[in-house]
Design a protein around this motif. Structure first.
Motif, PDB file in Angstrom:
ATOM      1  N   ARG A  51       0.729  -1.338   0.010  1.00 13.76           N
ATOM      2  CA  ARG A  51      -0.056   0.010  -0.055  1.00 13.76           C
ATOM      3  C   ARG A  51       0.869   1.189   0.015  1.00 13.76           C
ATOM      4  NH1 ARG A  51      -4.991   1.906   0.670  1.00 13.76           N
ATOM      5  NH2 ARG A  51      -5.469   3.573   1.835  1.00 13.76           N
ATOM      6  N   ASN A  52       1.917   1.317   0.752  1.00  6.53           N
ATOM      7  CA  ASN A  52       3.024   2.535   0.834  1.00  6.53           C
ATOM      8  C   ASN A  52       3.303   2.826  -0.447  1.00  6.53           C
ATOM      9  OD1 ASN A  52       2.288   3.317   3.653  1.00  6.53           O
ATOM     10  ND2 ASN A  52       3.969   1.987   4.390  1.00  6.53           N
ATOM     11  N   ALA A  53       3.849   1.786  -1.176  1.00  6.98           N
ATOM     12  CA  ALA A  53       4.247   2.072  -2.503  1.00  6.98           C
ATOM     13  C   ALA A  53       3.404   2.311  -3.453  1.00  6.98           C
ATOM     14  CB  ALA A  53       4.876   0.632  -3.117  1.00  6.98           C
ATOM     15  N   ILE A  54       2.149   1.907  -3.330  1.00  6.51           N
ATOM     16  CA  ILE A  54       0.825   2.359  -4.231  1.00  6.51           C
ATOM     17  C   ILE A  54       0.660   3.788  -3.778  1.00  6.51           C
ATOM     18  CG2 ILE A  54      -1.564   2.112  -4.508  1.00  6.51           C
ATOM     19  CD1 ILE A  54      -1.117  -0.910  -4.198  1.00  6.51           C
ATOM     20  N   LEU A  55       0.396   4.219  -2.665  1.00  6.72           N
ATOM     21  CA  LEU A  55       0.303   5.561  -2.220  1.00  6.72           C
ATOM     22  C   LEU A  55       1.254   6.579  -2.878  1.00  6.72           C
ATOM     23  CD1 LEU A  55      -0.788   4.985   1.531  1.00  6.72           C
ATOM     24  CD2 LEU A  55      -2.350   5.828  -0.325  1.00  6.72           C
ATOM     25  N   SER A  56       2.428   6.122  -2.908  1.00 13.22           N
ATOM     26  CA  SER A  56       3.626   7.050  -3.547  1.00 13.22           C
ATOM     27  C   SER A  56       3.511   7.136  -5.229  1.00 13.22           C
ATOM     28  CB  SER A  56       5.089   6.511  -3.232  1.00 13.22           C
ATOM     29  OG  SER A  56       5.450   5.491  -3.852  1.00 13.22           O
ATOM     30  N   ARG A  57       2.500   6.280  -5.780  1.00 17.45           N
ATOM     31  CA  ARG A  57       2.486   6.439  -7.197  1.00 17.45           C
ATOM     32  C   ARG A  57       1.178   7.063  -7.581  1.00 17.45           C
ATOM     33  NH1 ARG A  57       6.179   2.634  -5.837  1.00 17.45           N
ATOM     34  NH2 ARG A  57       7.754   2.100  -7.208  1.00 17.45           N
ATOM     35  N   ILE A  58       0.181   7.132  -6.955  1.00 18.24           N
ATOM     36  CA  ILE A  58      -0.996   7.544  -7.531  1.00 18.24           C
ATOM     37  C   ILE A  58      -1.596   8.640  -6.583  1.00 18.24           C
ATOM     38  CG2 ILE A  58      -1.950   5.219  -8.444  1.00 18.24           C
ATOM     39  CD1 ILE A  58      -3.732   4.889  -5.958  1.00 18.24           C
ATOM     40  N   PRO A  59      -2.385   9.510  -7.083  1.00 14.68           N
ATOM     41  CA  PRO A  59      -2.907  10.764  -6.593  1.00 14.68           C
ATOM     42  C   PRO A  59      -3.775  10.401  -5.469  1.00 14.68           C
ATOM     43  CG  PRO A  59      -3.707  10.589  -8.741  1.00 14.68           C
ATOM     44  CD  PRO A  59      -2.919   9.496  -8.678  1.00 14.68           C
ATOM     45  N   THR A  64       0.944  -4.143 -20.574  1.00 17.03           N
ATOM     46  CA  THR A  64      -0.039  -3.949 -20.721  1.00 17.03           C
ATOM     47  C   THR A  64      -1.109  -4.297 -19.638  1.00 17.03           C
ATOM     48  OG1 THR A  64      -0.198  -5.785 -21.897  1.00 17.03           O
ATOM     49  CG2 THR A  64       0.244  -4.131 -23.187  1.00 17.03           C
ATOM     50  N   THR A  65      -0.762  -4.963 -18.598  1.00 15.61           N
ATOM     51  CA  THR A  65      -1.537  -5.563 -17.566  1.00 15.61           C
ATOM     52  C   THR A  65      -1.095  -5.121 -16.285  1.00 15.61           C
ATOM     53  OG1 THR A  65      -0.647  -7.600 -17.499  1.00 15.61           O
ATOM     54  CG2 THR A  65      -2.348  -7.392 -19.071  1.00 15.61           C
ATOM     55  N   LEU A  66      -2.117  -5.027 -15.321  1.00 14.81           N
ATOM     56  CA  LEU A  66      -1.809  -4.970 -13.923  1.00 14.81           C
ATOM     57  C   LEU A  66      -2.928  -6.007 -13.079  1.00 14.81           C
ATOM     58  CD1 LEU A  66      -0.590  -2.072 -11.943  1.00 14.81           C
ATOM     59  CD2 LEU A  66      -2.731  -3.040 -11.150  1.00 14.81           C
ATOM     60  N   HIS A  67      -2.475  -6.494 -12.037  1.00 11.21           N
ATOM     61  CA  HIS A  67      -3.269  -7.169 -11.125  1.00 11.21           C
ATOM     62  C   HIS A  67      -3.101  -6.743  -9.770  1.00 11.21           C
ATOM     63  CE1 HIS A  67      -4.256 -11.458  -9.236  1.00 11.21           C
ATOM     64  NE2 HIS A  67      -5.261 -10.452  -8.785  1.00 11.21           N
ATOM     65  N   ALA A  68      -4.134  -6.118  -9.234  1.00 13.18           N
ATOM     66  CA  ALA A  68      -4.155  -5.713  -7.740  1.00 13.18           C
ATOM     67  C   ALA A  68      -5.282  -6.226  -6.889  1.00 13.18           C
ATOM     68  CB  ALA A  68      -4.283  -4.130  -7.945  1.00 13.18           C
ATOM     69  N   THR A  69      -5.006  -5.854  -5.759  1.00 17.56           N
ATOM     70  CA  THR A  69      -6.022  -6.500  -4.869  1.00 17.56           C
ATOM     71  C   THR A  69      -6.565  -5.377  -3.856  1.00 17.56           C
ATOM     72  OG1 THR A  69      -4.423  -7.145  -2.926  1.00 17.56           O
ATOM     73  CG2 THR A  69      -4.916  -8.787  -4.519  1.00 17.56           C
ATOM     74  N   ALA A 126     -10.926   0.092  -9.987  1.00 20.43           N
ATOM     75  CA  ALA A 126     -10.305  -0.558 -11.165  1.00 20.43           C
ATOM     76  C   ALA A 126      -9.632   0.560 -11.991  1.00 20.43           C
ATOM     77  CB  ALA A 126     -11.249  -1.149 -12.175  1.00 20.43           C
ATOM     78  N   MET A 127     -10.007   1.740 -11.955  1.00 17.33           N
ATOM     79  CA  MET A 127      -9.457   2.863 -12.544  1.00 17.33           C
ATOM     80  C   MET A 127      -8.290   3.467 -11.869  1.00 17.33           C
ATOM     81  SD  MET A 127     -10.673   2.718 -15.445  1.00 17.33           S
ATOM     82  CE  MET A 127      -9.785   4.191 -16.142  1.00 17.33           C
ATOM     83  N   GLN A 128      -8.261   3.180 -10.324  1.00 18.10           N
ATOM     84  CA  GLN A 128      -7.237   3.484  -9.366  1.00 18.10           C
ATOM     85  C   GLN A 128      -6.185   2.365  -9.983  1.00 18.10           C
ATOM     86  OE1 GLN A 128      -7.840   3.978  -5.391  1.00 18.10           O
ATOM     87  NE2 GLN A 128      -9.611   5.236  -5.725  1.00 18.10           N
ATOM     88  N   ALA A 129      -6.459   1.408 -10.252  1.00 16.70           N
ATOM     89  CA  ALA A 129      -5.358   0.297 -10.555  1.00 16.70           C
ATOM     90  C   ALA A 129      -4.961   0.769 -11.938  1.00 16.70           C
ATOM     91  CB  ALA A 129      -5.896  -1.038 -10.940  1.00 16.70           C
ATOM     92  N   ALA A 130      -5.708   1.117 -12.960  1.00 16.13           N
ATOM     93  CA  ALA A 130      -5.275   1.863 -14.309  1.00 16.13           C
ATOM     94  C   ALA A 130      -4.282   2.958 -13.929  1.00 16.13           C
ATOM     95  CB  ALA A 130      -6.525   2.210 -14.902  1.00 16.13           C
ATOM     96  N   ALA A 131      -4.658   3.883 -12.987  1.00 14.76           N
ATOM     97  CA  ALA A 131      -3.383   5.111 -12.845  1.00 14.76           C
ATOM     98  C   ALA A 131      -2.226   4.322 -12.282  1.00 14.76           C
ATOM     99  CB  ALA A 131      -4.208   5.958 -11.608  1.00 14.76           C
ATOM    100  N   LEU A 132      -2.340   3.634 -11.425  1.00 16.68           N
ATOM    101  CA  LEU A 132      -1.059   2.727 -11.073  1.00 16.68           C
ATOM    102  C   LEU A 132      -0.661   2.231 -12.090  1.00 16.68           C
ATOM    103  CD1 LEU A 132       0.528   1.990  -8.562  1.00 16.68           C
ATOM    104  CD2 LEU A 132      -0.800  -0.025  -8.271  1.00 16.68           C
ATOM    105  N   HIS A 133      -1.055   1.542 -13.135  1.00 14.20           N
ATOM    106  CA  HIS A 133      -0.388   0.881 -14.217  1.00 14.20           C
ATOM    107  C   HIS A 133       0.262   2.149 -15.058  1.00 14.20           C
ATOM    108  CE1 HIS A 133      -0.067  -0.865 -18.433  1.00 14.20           C
ATOM    109  NE2 HIS A 133       0.365  -1.783 -17.800  1.00 14.20           N
ATOM    110  N   GLY A 134      -0.521   3.025 -15.308  1.00  9.68           N
ATOM    111  CA  GLY A 134       0.220   4.273 -16.219  1.00  9.68           C
ATOM    112  C   GLY A 134       1.287   4.658 -15.291  1.00  9.68           C
ATOM    113  N   ASN A 135       1.485   4.968 -14.004  1.00 13.50           N
ATOM    114  CA  ASN A 135       2.594   5.336 -13.565  1.00 13.50           C
ATOM    115  C   ASN A 135       3.692   4.226 -13.700  1.00 13.50           C
ATOM    116  OD1 ASN A 135       4.071   5.251 -10.597  1.00 13.50           O
ATOM    117  ND2 ASN A 135       3.558   7.414 -11.313  1.00 13.50           N
ATOM    118  N   LEU A 136       3.380   2.902 -13.389  1.00 14.40           N
ATOM    119  CA  LEU A 136       4.487   2.089 -13.446  1.00 14.40           C
ATOM    120  C   LEU A 136       5.085   1.935 -14.560  1.00 14.40           C
ATOM    121  CD1 LEU A 136       2.720  -0.602 -11.159  1.00 14.40           C
ATOM    122  CD2 LEU A 136       4.815   0.606 -10.614  1.00 14.40           C
TER     123      LEU A 136
END
Length: 146
Positions: free
Chosen positions: A4-12, A29-34, A60-70
């Protein structure tokens, strides 16, 4: 894997507004999150004590934002959700504890200078489909790019 901390550092999305717990894997092209945010009684998207199933699209769109950042396709300034399409809701409400940990899968369908398009699915721990669809994110242009 990202916690979670790593995710928080990457999305708004910060604090309780971040609805992702872990990122288990990603590719170009893909991301799998929980997520277990659907079980949190303090989830900021609850209305009248319930969490509507459309919140699955937000997760899901937060996961897309994370994917875009990564993948380096969306960084700063962040984009915003412009459209949802082909949404299928297969549950009455999202806050059913029997769903267990939600599994979120996003697949980038298109990437262009001004935005990204993703297909998504949100499934219960037992792989039951809860919500699926497609979303378009428009990337904000900073003043130097405009």
């Amino acid at each position: 894997m990202l916690d979670r901390n790593a995710i928080l550092s990457r999305i708004p999305h910060q604090g309780a507004s971040c609805l992702l717990d872990t990122c288990l894997a990603w590719s170009d092209t893909t991301l799998h999150a929980t997520s277990r945010a659907h079980c949190d009684s303090r989830n900021p998207l609850r209305r009248n004590g319930q969490l509507g199933p459309i919140v699955g699209a937000e997760i899901a769109m937060q996961a897309a934002a994370l994917h875009g950042n990564l993948t380096g396709e969306a960084s700063s300034p962040p984009g915003y959700l412009a459209a949802l399409r082909d949404v299928v809701i297969a549950c009455d409400r999202l806050d059913n504890p029997s769903y267990g940990t939600l599994h979120i899968h996003v697949t980038k369908e298109h990437g262009m200078a001004g935005g990204l398009a993703y297909a998504f699915s949100v499934m219960a721990e037992d792989s039951t489909l809860l919500v699926k669809g497609r979303g378009t994110v428009v990337l904000r242009q900073d003043k130097e790019q405009a």
